[in-house]
Motif scaffolding. Structure first.
Motif, short mmCIF file in Angstrom:
data_model
loop_
_atom_site.label_atom_id
_atom_site.label_comp_id
_atom_site.label_asym_id
_atom_site.label_seq_id
_atom_site.Cartn_x
_atom_site.Cartn_y
_atom_site.Cartn_z
N PRO A 35 -1.64 2.69 -12.68
CA PRO A 35 -1.22 3.46 -11.51
C PRO A 35 -1.40 4.96 -11.75
O PRO A 35 -1.06 5.47 -12.83
N GLY A 36 -1.96 5.63 -10.77
CA GLY A 36 -2.22 7.05 -10.89
C GLY A 36 -3.62 7.39 -11.34
O GLY A 36 -4.03 8.56 -11.28
N TYR A 63 -6.89 6.69 -5.36
CA TYR A 63 -6.18 6.51 -6.63
C TYR A 63 -5.43 5.17 -6.63
O TYR A 63 -5.15 4.60 -5.58
N ARG A 64 -5.13 4.72 -7.82
CA ARG A 64 -4.45 3.44 -7.98
C ARG A 64 -2.95 3.61 -7.80
O ARG A 64 -2.36 4.58 -8.26
N SER A 65 -2.35 2.63 -7.12
CA SER A 65 -0.91 2.62 -6.94
C SER A 65 -0.41 1.19 -6.95
O SER A 65 -1.09 0.29 -7.47
N THR A 66 0.77 0.96 -6.37
CA THR A 66 1.43 -0.33 -6.47
C THR A 66 2.12 -0.67 -5.16
O THR A 66 2.78 0.19 -4.56
N THR A 136 -0.13 12.36 -0.22
CA THR A 136 -0.54 10.96 -0.13
C THR A 136 -0.76 10.56 1.32
O THR A 136 -0.11 11.07 2.23
N GLU A 139 0.18 3.69 1.66
CA GLU A 139 -0.54 2.42 1.63
C GLU A 139 -1.03 2.04 3.03
O GLU A 139 -0.27 2.05 4.00
N SER A 154 7.00 0.95 -1.61
CA SER A 154 5.55 1.21 -1.58
C SER A 154 5.27 2.69 -1.42
O SER A 154 4.41 3.26 -2.11
N HIS A 157 6.10 4.61 -4.63
CA HIS A 157 5.02 4.45 -5.62
C HIS A 157 3.85 5.38 -5.27
O HIS A 157 3.30 6.04 -6.16
N ALA A 158 3.46 5.40 -3.99
CA ALA A 158 2.32 6.22 -3.58
C ALA A 158 2.56 7.70 -3.86
O ALA A 158 1.65 8.43 -4.25
N ASP A 161 2.45 8.19 -7.76
CA ASP A 161 1.09 8.01 -8.28
C ASP A 161 0.15 9.10 -7.79
O ASP A 161 -0.84 9.42 -8.46
#
Length: 384
Positions: A35-36, A63-66, A136, A139, A154, A157-158, A161
């Protein structure tokens, strides 16, 4: 850096993910994506109004997140860095915007370079302090799938990250150990609040100095009850679509009548100005065959986004308008009480004059100055 009060600029009126659409300049480690990690980046721009210069450089990033359930996903965002010759660690604000809508064209990364983003004037107040900002898109806003609107974990996290990604973007020149602030209002206040609660466990390496969060919809069930049939009722149906996107087993479509299906379908492709108009002054019973909010599974899903269960690791400045017509003042006060009961360092400020939208404008300076004090290491003034 603290700013003196000056007349605020007027806030302007309320892509599908494809790696080939961006110029790859940074990639996550092939063996251990995390993540990140930055998947791709491309030069962008930051204009509060069309063509307005800002003395910054900007990049759109993937970018990667969750997700809420811990699955990996990809989120887009914008990194903005002042070009002021500053050397040494530069503070970074990870900025969570308020409700912009659910269609991909509503994403901040699509509007910041055009000068049509709703909160760009407020973001410029931060870059004028010499701070970098990462915004951001959340998602599903500008990436495949439906935007998971109001799904707090969610969004948290965004937000976190995005800060990681900004620090890992080589062109931005930000230190991995630099000070970080979290900022957001309304939907962004929920996202910022969740980022604050999650940071200690999810992103403990980030040097978060504080969170400024306002107009927070901390309890979605109470917010829905408050807005049912009112001016803000469109938010209920947007939130239902967002929750359904995160938890497909809720099966929102099975609850909607034909008018409800048409409304929600349109909301998924539109921005907040249209959604607010088309969804206003409607009751849940007008658009459903049965009330999903009366069902235990829906209640459980919405309660997964309820804030107040964990004390943020860093101090919080929380503000809420007494006359807020969309997010009840009592919801904000309850969040303050819940955080305080868990030992959080909270400074709560009542916005005595104004309503929901005006609150983000009138208190943007105070929120920025509060973060400046945190970056400077000054003592907090908690009022639990």
């Amino acid at each position: 850096m603290r700013l003196r009060s000056t007349p605020l600029a007027t806030v302007t009126a309320l892509a599908a993910l494809a790696a080939s659409a961006a110029i790859p300049t940074a990639t996550a480690a092939a063996t251990a994506p995390a993540p990140g990690d930055v998947v791709s980046s491309a030069p962008s721009a930051f204009h509060p109004l069309p063509g307005q210069p800002t003395g910054t450089k900007a990049w759109k990033i993937h970018y990667r997140s969750t997700t809420v359930d811990g699955a990996p996903n990809i989120v887009t965002g914008t990194v903005i860095v002042p070009q002021d010759g500053r050397t040494g660690p530069r503070p970074l604000i990870t900025y969570a915007v308020g409700t912009v809508g659910m269609g991909d064209s509503c994403a901040p990364s699509d509007n910041l370079p055009r000068g049509t983003a709703m909160e760009a004037n407020l973001i410029q107040q931060l870059t004028l302090r010499g701070w970098a900002v990462v915004v951001t898109d959340y998602e599903g806003l500008g990436t495949p799938g439906v935007h998971t609107y109001t799904v707090g974990p969610s969004a948290g996290h965004a937000v976190l990250d995005a800060a990681r990604a900004a620090q890992r973007l080589p062109e931005a020149g930000l230190s991995a150990n630099g000070p970080v602030g979290i900022m957001g209002y309304s939907q962004g206040g929920q996202a910022g609040g969740w980022a604050a609660e999650l940071q200690g466990s999810y992103a403990p390496e980030l040097q978060v100095k504080g969170t400024a969060t306002g107009g927070v919809p901390a309890d979605l069930l109470k917010v829905a009850e408050f807005n049912n049939g009112s001016y803000g009722s469109g938010l209920i149906f947007m939130a239902a679509a967002g929750q359904d996107a995160a938890f497909p087993e809720l099966d929102l479509d099975s609850y909607l009548n034909p008018a409800g299906k048409a409304l929600v379908a349109g909301m998924k492709e539109s921005c907040v100005a249209i959604n607010s108009i088309t969804g206003s002054f409607k009751r849940i019973s007008d658009l459903t065959t049965r009330d999903p909010l009366a069902r235990p599974d829906w209640q459980a899903a919405l309660n997964r986004s309820r804030l107040g269960g964990t004390a943020p690791a860093a101090p919080v400045y929380q503000y809420h308008a007494l006359g807020d017509e969309l997010i009840p003042y009592g919801v904000g006060r309850r969040l303050r009480s819940d955080w305080c009961a868990r030992g959080a360092n909270v400074e709560f400020d009542t916005v005595w004059v104004g309503e929901h939208v005006s609150g983000v404008i009138t208190h943007s300076l105070a929120a920025g100055n509060w973060l400046a004090d945190r970056f400077a290491g000054r003592p907090t003034h908690a009022n639990c």
